[in-house]
Every structure is written in structure tokens, then in C-alpha cells.
Design a protein around this motif. Sequence first.
Motif, PDB file in Angstrom:
ATOM      1  N   PRO A 118       5.032  -9.732  27.500  1.00  0.00           N
ATOM      2  CA  PRO A 118       3.958  -9.563  26.513  1.00  0.00           C
ATOM      3  C   PRO A 118       4.467  -9.201  25.117  1.00  0.00           C
ATOM      4  N   THR A 119       5.542  -8.416  25.024  1.00  0.00           N
ATOM      5  CA  THR A 119       6.182  -8.112  23.743  1.00  0.00           C
ATOM      6  C   THR A 119       7.644  -8.515  23.871  1.00  0.00           C
ATOM      7  N   TRP A 120       8.140  -9.256  22.882  1.00  0.00           N
ATOM      8  CA  TRP A 120       9.495  -9.819  22.982  1.00  0.00           C
ATOM      9  C   TRP A 120      10.106  -9.909  21.600  1.00  0.00           C
ATOM     10  N   ARG A 121      11.371  -9.524  21.495  1.00  0.00           N
ATOM     11  CA  ARG A 121      12.108  -9.661  20.231  1.00  0.00           C
ATOM     12  C   ARG A 121      13.191 -10.708  20.428  1.00  0.00           C
ATOM     13  N   THR A 122      13.396 -11.524  19.420  1.00  0.00           N
ATOM     14  CA  THR A 122      14.410 -12.561  19.494  1.00  0.00           C
ATOM     15  C   THR A 122      14.924 -12.860  18.089  1.00  0.00           C
ATOM     16  N   TRP A 123      16.086 -13.472  18.014  1.00  0.00           N
ATOM     17  CA  TRP A 123      16.658 -13.773  16.708  1.00  0.00           C
ATOM     18  C   TRP A 123      17.602 -14.952  16.795  1.00  0.00           C
ATOM     19  N   THR A 124      17.787 -15.589  15.642  1.00  0.00           N
ATOM     20  CA  THR A 124      18.809 -16.626  15.489  1.00  0.00           C
ATOM     21  C   THR A 124      19.579 -16.313  14.215  1.00  0.00           C
ATOM     22  N   ARG A 125      20.794 -16.830  14.169  1.00  0.00           N
ATOM     23  CA  ARG A 125      21.651 -16.622  13.001  1.00  0.00           C
ATOM     24  C   ARG A 125      22.124 -17.970  12.487  1.00  0.00           C
ATOM     25  N   LYS A 126      22.297 -18.034  11.164  1.00  0.00           N
ATOM     26  CA  LYS A 126      22.812 -19.242  10.546  1.00  0.00           C
ATOM     27  C   LYS A 126      23.938 -18.862   9.605  1.00  0.00           C
ATOM     28  N   LYS A 127      25.108 -19.448   9.832  1.00  0.00           N
ATOM     29  CA  LYS A 127      26.235 -19.256   8.913  1.00  0.00           C
ATOM     30  C   LYS A 127      26.029 -20.219   7.757  1.00  0.00           C
ATOM     31  N   ILE A 128      25.885 -19.655   6.574  1.00  0.00           N
ATOM     32  CA  ILE A 128      25.595 -20.450   5.381  1.00  0.00           C
ATOM     33  C   ILE A 128      26.909 -20.912   4.736  1.00  0.00           C
ATOM     34  N   GLN A 129      27.065 -22.219   4.606  1.00  0.00           N
ATOM     35  CA  GLN A 129      28.237 -22.791   3.945  1.00  0.00           C
ATOM     36  C   GLN A 129      28.093 -22.591   2.428  1.00  0.00           C
ATOM     37  N   ALA A 130      29.200 -22.430   1.736  1.00  0.00           N
ATOM     38  CA  ALA A 130      29.195 -22.134   0.298  1.00  0.00           C
ATOM     39  C   ALA A 130      28.493 -23.209  -0.529  1.00  0.00           C
ATOM     40  N   ASP A 131      28.458 -24.451  -0.049  1.00  0.00           N
ATOM     41  CA  ASP A 131      27.825 -25.528  -0.823  1.00  0.00           C
ATOM     42  C   ASP A 131      26.381 -25.802  -0.382  1.00  0.00           C
ATOM     43  N   TRP A 132      25.783 -24.907   0.390  1.00  0.00           N
ATOM     44  CA  TRP A 132      24.399 -25.077   0.845  1.00  0.00           C
ATOM     45  C   TRP A 132      23.429 -24.331  -0.056  1.00  0.00           C
ATOM     46  N   ASP A 133      23.634 -24.416  -1.369  1.00  0.00           N
ATOM     47  CA  ASP A 133      22.707 -23.750  -2.281  1.00  0.00           C
ATOM     48  C   ASP A 133      21.397 -24.526  -2.317  1.00  0.00           C
ATOM     49  N   GLY A 134      20.330 -23.814  -2.633  1.00  0.00           N
ATOM     50  CA  GLY A 134      19.020 -24.445  -2.715  1.00  0.00           C
ATOM     51  C   GLY A 134      17.978 -23.681  -1.922  1.00  0.00           C
ATOM     52  N   GLU A 135      16.879 -24.368  -1.666  1.00  0.00           N
ATOM     53  CA  GLU A 135      15.716 -23.764  -1.020  1.00  0.00           C
ATOM     54  C   GLU A 135      15.790 -23.910   0.509  1.00  0.00           C
ATOM     55  N   TRP A 136      15.530 -22.801   1.186  1.00  0.00           N
ATOM     56  CA  TRP A 136      15.555 -22.740   2.651  1.00  0.00           C
ATOM     57  C   TRP A 136      14.215 -22.248   3.170  1.00  0.00           C
ATOM     58  N   LYS A 137      13.906 -22.648   4.387  1.00  0.00           N
ATOM     59  CA  LYS A 137      12.733 -22.148   5.089  1.00  0.00           C
ATOM     60  C   LYS A 137      13.106 -22.017   6.564  1.00  0.00           C
ATOM     61  N   VAL A 138      12.619 -20.954   7.203  1.00  0.00           N
ATOM     62  CA  VAL A 138      12.772 -20.796   8.650  1.00  0.00           C
ATOM     63  C   VAL A 138      11.369 -20.690   9.219  1.00  0.00           C
ATOM     64  N   GLU A 139      11.081 -21.528  10.203  1.00  0.00           N
ATOM     65  CA  GLU A 139       9.773 -21.530  10.846  1.00  0.00           C
ATOM     66  C   GLU A 139       9.873 -20.961  12.253  1.00  0.00           C
ATOM     67  N   VAL A 140       8.775 -20.350  12.697  1.00  0.00           N
ATOM     68  CA  VAL A 140       8.614 -19.972  14.104  1.00  0.00           C
ATOM     69  C   VAL A 140       7.538 -20.898  14.640  1.00  0.00           C
ATOM     70  N   ARG A 141       7.902 -21.728  15.622  1.00  0.00           N
ATOM     71  CA  ARG A 141       6.965 -22.680  16.223  1.00  0.00           C
ATOM     72  C   ARG A 141       6.764 -22.324  17.689  1.00  0.00           C
ATOM     73  N   ALA A 142       5.508 -22.319  18.120  1.00  0.00           N
ATOM     74  CA  ALA A 142       5.155 -22.036  19.508  1.00  0.00           C
ATOM     75  C   ALA A 142       5.525 -23.213  20.394  1.00  0.00           C
ATOM     76  N   ASP A 143       5.467 -22.984  21.701  1.00  0.00           N
ATOM     77  CA  ASP A 143       5.811 -24.032  22.660  1.00  0.00           C
ATOM     78  C   ASP A 143       4.869 -25.230  22.598  1.00  0.00           C
ATOM     79  N   ASP A 144       3.721 -25.099  21.938  1.00  0.00           N
ATOM     80  CA  ASP A 144       2.830 -26.247  21.749  1.00  0.00           C
ATOM     81  C   ASP A 144       2.983 -26.867  20.360  1.00  0.00           C
ATOM     82  N   GLY A 145       3.976 -26.384  19.576  1.00  0.00           N
ATOM     83  CA  GLY A 145       4.244 -26.930  18.246  1.00  0.00           C
ATOM     84  C   GLY A 145       3.538 -26.210  17.108  1.00  0.00           C
TER      85      GLY A 145
END
Length: 159
Positions: free
Chosen positions: A119-146
Motif C-alpha cells: 500500500p505504501t512503497w518507495r522507489t527510485w532510479t538514477r541517471k548518470k548525466i554525461q557532460a554533453d547532455w545539456d538541455g531540458e530534462w523531464k522524468v515521468e512516473v507512469r502507472a502500469d496502465d500508462g
Amino acid sequence: TPAAAPAPTPAGATAAAEAPAPSPTLAASNAQPAGNGAPNARGLLVQDAVLTTAELVNREPASASACTAAACSTRYPSTVGTITFWTRLSGGSVGRWVEHVWLWEGEEIARVRQNVEAPTWRTWTRKKIQADWDGEWKVEVRADDGTLLAERFFTIEKQ
């Protein structure tokens, strides 16, 4: 019934999840609701969604960007290294899952499936950012139904 198997983790992204535990409240700056709207039809809801460069302590962000609401954006230098996207969800059960979808300049970079088996759950992901990946980023949380449950934005600034 066995839980859904996690999807393979794309190169450069790491994932972790943990068994249910009491979720201590984050620092006051992070205590605001995290979702962008109503839960999906099956009741899965994001309680907190936090971007951080700090380590996790007791499965919680040790510190987070001051901006945790969906409408704001955080800025990081291109030398940031690794960014963690941490979420606390409610409405989970065995076999449920969400995906953290990492997008750079509108293009999907990583999609990582995370189990949400209580019923309550914590989770995480990590992303190693490359030096040339400048710009706009977004991270979404999507449910199992999309369904889009939450999203956070950040900018990588060229150094």
C-alpha cells in the motif's frame, strides 16, 4: 501470483526499490503533494516525487532540490554526475508497478519499471548525466496502465 518482473535497466540508468516501511516525512520544503492530478483508475498515487543529487539515507533523500512541485524546474551544472529520482507511492499491491521515464530534449533516454508491491512503497532510479547532455530534462512516473501520475523537470547547464 508472482509479481511482474522488472524491465531491464537501460545503460546509464540504475534502479532500486524497497519493501514497505513507515515513510518519515521529508523536510518541510518537500512536504507538498507530488502528483499532477488524480490517481489512475486503480488507485495508484504519487505522494512524493523528488529530484536529488544527494545520497539516500534510510531509503529517503538526504536532501533534495528546493523545487519539488510539478510546475517548477531545477538547474544543475553539466558536471552534476548522477541525479536520483525518488518517489513515494500509495495504492500499491503485489503485481503493481510504475515506470520512471527519463526524457532529454523530448526524447526518451531510459524507461525503468519499478514494482509497487504494498500500500505504501518507495522507489527510485538514477541517471548518470554525461557532460554533453545539456538541455531540458523531464522524468515521468507512469502507472502500469500508462497513466501519467507525476512529472518533474530539470535543466542541465553547459559549463
